[in-house]
Design a protein around this motif. Sequence first.
Motif, PDB file in Angstrom:
ATOM      1  N   LEU A 268       4.383   7.571   5.358  1.00 38.77           N
ATOM      2  CA  LEU A 268       3.251   6.649   5.138  1.00 38.77           C
ATOM      3  C   LEU A 268       3.459   5.349   5.914  1.00 38.77           C
ATOM      4  CD1 LEU A 268       2.555   7.048   1.300  1.00 38.77           C
ATOM      5  CD2 LEU A 268       1.160   7.903   3.193  1.00 38.77           C
ATOM      6  N   SER A 269       4.681   4.864   5.928  1.00 39.79           N
ATOM      7  CA  SER A 269       4.981   3.622   6.656  1.00 39.79           C
ATOM      8  C   SER A 269       4.774   3.797   8.148  1.00 39.79           C
ATOM      9  CB  SER A 269       6.422   3.190   6.389  1.00 39.79           C
ATOM     10  OG  SER A 269       6.584   2.902   5.035  1.00 39.79           O
ATOM     11  N   TRP A 270       5.271   4.906   8.676  1.00 36.79           N
ATOM     12  CA  TRP A 270       5.112   5.152  10.109  1.00 36.79           C
ATOM     13  C   TRP A 270       3.630   5.220  10.477  1.00 36.79           C
ATOM     14  CZ3 TRP A 270       2.965   9.098  13.007  1.00 36.79           C
ATOM     15  CH2 TRP A 270       3.172   8.990  14.388  1.00 36.79           C
TER      16      TRP A 270
ATOM     17  N   PHE B  27      11.227  -1.308   7.101  1.00 32.80           N
ATOM     18  CA  PHE B  27      10.861  -2.491   6.311  1.00 32.80           C
ATOM     19  C   PHE B  27       9.640  -2.206   5.438  1.00 32.80           C
ATOM     20  CE2 PHE B  27       8.396  -6.426   5.921  1.00 32.80           C
ATOM     21  CZ  PHE B  27       9.330  -7.277   5.344  1.00 32.80           C
ATOM     22  N   VAL B  28       8.611  -1.645   6.022  1.00 35.38           N
ATOM     23  CA  VAL B  28       7.383  -1.351   5.284  1.00 35.38           C
ATOM     24  C   VAL B  28       7.645  -0.283   4.224  1.00 35.38           C
ATOM     25  CG1 VAL B  28       5.044  -0.396   5.501  1.00 35.38           C
ATOM     26  CG2 VAL B  28       5.830  -2.136   7.119  1.00 35.38           C
ATOM     27  N   SER B  29       8.505   0.689   4.536  1.00 33.38           N
ATOM     28  CA  SER B  29       8.789   1.749   3.563  1.00 33.38           C
ATOM     29  C   SER B  29       9.484   1.206   2.316  1.00 33.38           C
ATOM     30  CB  SER B  29       9.634   2.863   4.191  1.00 33.38           C
ATOM     31  OG  SER B  29      10.970   2.464   4.357  1.00 33.38           O
ATOM     32  N   ALA B  30      10.109   0.038   2.418  1.00 32.29           N
ATOM     33  CA  ALA B  30      10.772  -0.576   1.256  1.00 32.29           C
ATOM     34  C   ALA B  30       9.766  -1.213   0.303  1.00 32.29           C
ATOM     35  CB  ALA B  30      11.783  -1.611   1.714  1.00 32.29           C
ATOM     36  N   GLY B  31       8.507  -1.267   0.707  1.00 33.38           N
ATOM     37  CA  GLY B  31       7.486  -1.863  -0.160  1.00 33.38           C
ATOM     38  C   GLY B  31       7.691  -3.364  -0.304  1.00 33.38           C
ATOM     39  N   THR B  32       7.387  -3.880  -1.459  1.00 30.55           N
ATOM     40  CA  THR B  32       7.492  -5.325  -1.672  1.00 30.55           C
ATOM     41  C   THR B  32       8.943  -5.790  -1.725  1.00 30.55           C
ATOM     42  OG1 THR B  32       7.322  -4.996  -4.061  1.00 30.55           O
ATOM     43  CG2 THR B  32       5.284  -5.481  -2.875  1.00 30.55           C
TER      44      THR B  32
ATOM     45  N   ILE C 257       9.905  -1.310  16.225  1.00 32.64           N
ATOM     46  CA  ILE C 257       8.940  -0.458  15.526  1.00 32.64           C
ATOM     47  C   ILE C 257       9.656   0.349  14.444  1.00 32.64           C
ATOM     48  CG2 ILE C 257       7.312   1.464  15.766  1.00 32.64           C
ATOM     49  CD1 ILE C 257       6.312  -1.168  17.027  1.00 32.64           C
ATOM     50  N   PHE C 258      10.850   0.873  14.779  1.00 36.87           N
ATOM     51  CA  PHE C 258      11.656   1.606  13.802  1.00 36.87           C
ATOM     52  C   PHE C 258      12.027   0.691  12.629  1.00 36.87           C
ATOM     53  CE2 PHE C 258      15.917   2.878  12.284  1.00 36.87           C
ATOM     54  CZ  PHE C 258      15.599   4.116  11.769  1.00 36.87           C
ATOM     55  N   ALA C 259      12.479  -0.522  12.935  1.00 33.94           N
ATOM     56  CA  ALA C 259      12.844  -1.475  11.886  1.00 33.94           C
ATOM     57  C   ALA C 259      11.634  -1.822  11.025  1.00 33.94           C
ATOM     58  CB  ALA C 259      13.437  -2.742  12.499  1.00 33.94           C
ATOM     59  N   THR C 260      10.478  -1.961  11.638  1.00 35.79           N
ATOM     60  CA  THR C 260       9.256  -2.252  10.892  1.00 35.79           C
ATOM     61  C   THR C 260       8.902  -1.104   9.966  1.00 35.79           C
ATOM     62  OG1 THR C 260       8.443  -3.656  12.681  1.00 35.79           O
ATOM     63  CG2 THR C 260       6.807  -2.847  11.106  1.00 35.79           C
ATOM     64  N   THR C 261       9.058   0.119  10.441  1.00 38.37           N
ATOM     65  CA  THR C 261       8.772   1.290   9.611  1.00 38.37           C
ATOM     66  C   THR C 261       9.684   1.304   8.388  1.00 38.37           C
ATOM     67  OG1 THR C 261       8.027   2.539  11.536  1.00 38.37           O
ATOM     68  CG2 THR C 261       8.643   3.815   9.590  1.00 38.37           C
TER      69      THR C 261
ATOM     70  N   ALA D 106       0.839  -1.215   0.000  1.00 41.28           N
ATOM     71  CA  ALA D 106       0.000   0.000   0.000  1.00 41.28           C
ATOM     72  C   ALA D 106       0.868   1.258   0.000  1.00 41.28           C
ATOM     73  CB  ALA D 106      -0.929  -0.009   1.212  1.00 41.28           C
ATOM     74  N   VAL D 107       1.941   1.238   0.791  1.00 44.00           N
ATOM     75  CA  VAL D 107       2.860   2.386   0.814  1.00 44.00           C
ATOM     76  C   VAL D 107       3.499   2.564  -0.559  1.00 44.00           C
ATOM     77  CG1 VAL D 107       5.083   3.198   1.731  1.00 44.00           C
ATOM     78  CG2 VAL D 107       3.308   2.367   3.296  1.00 44.00           C
ATOM     79  N   GLN D 108       3.946   1.463  -1.136  1.00 47.61           N
ATOM     80  CA  GLN D 108       4.574   1.515  -2.466  1.00 47.61           C
ATOM     81  C   GLN D 108       3.622   2.115  -3.493  1.00 47.61           C
ATOM     82  OE1 GLN D 108       6.383  -2.218  -3.554  1.00 47.61           O
ATOM     83  NE2 GLN D 108       6.235  -1.775  -5.723  1.00 47.61           N
ATOM     84  N   GLN D 109       2.384   1.690  -3.488  1.00 48.72           N
ATOM     85  CA  GLN D 109       1.393   2.219  -4.425  1.00 48.72           C
ATOM     86  C   GLN D 109       1.056   3.674  -4.106  1.00 48.72           C
ATOM     87  OE1 GLN D 109       2.080  -0.334  -6.634  1.00 48.72           O
ATOM     88  NE2 GLN D 109       0.184   0.544  -7.367  1.00 48.72           N
ATOM     89  N   GLY D 110       0.982   4.011  -2.816  1.00 47.43           N
ATOM     90  CA  GLY D 110       0.724   5.396  -2.424  1.00 47.43           C
ATOM     91  C   GLY D 110       1.819   6.331  -2.920  1.00 47.43           C
TER      92      GLY D 110
END
Length: 140
Positions: free
Chosen positions: A65-67, A98-103, A92-96, A29-33
């Motif tokens: 967006l990831s945060w 990770f998610v910001s990297a998209g797929t 939580i920082f690592a997850t943010t 979703a972040v990647q598409q956003g």
Amino acid sequence: MEASMFDATTSKTAEYVQALAAPFIAGFAVQQGVEIISSVACLYSKLDGNVKAKKALFSIVALVLSWVMVSSLKLDVLVPFLKDKQSTNMSIFATTIFVSAGTEGFNSLLKWLSYKKDAAKATAAAEKNTAGDAVHSMAS
């Protein structure tokens, strides 16, 4: 023994993949956003020609967006790997990140899990051969 080690590794891998499904969806979703915002931002001529500025801006957009996703959905990609299964500020920082990297981040993690599964399978096969040789030499 080989089958149980392989089954345990396969089960653990399935557990990790299941636990990471929501962060994967959030990353997608972040990647598409970011793609949508990028398309609109290209209409702004000063930004369109400046590759460094665009990259910096969209990295920040992805991070924000990831945060928002991670904090709103209480996501934590490290929890399945932690002994105490508790989130920390660093996880939580690592997850943010990770998610910001998209797929791409998720695909990298799946490759790593696949390597670990293959290594466990190879170890189990080697142990089976060693055990078989030991039994054979005892019988002789």
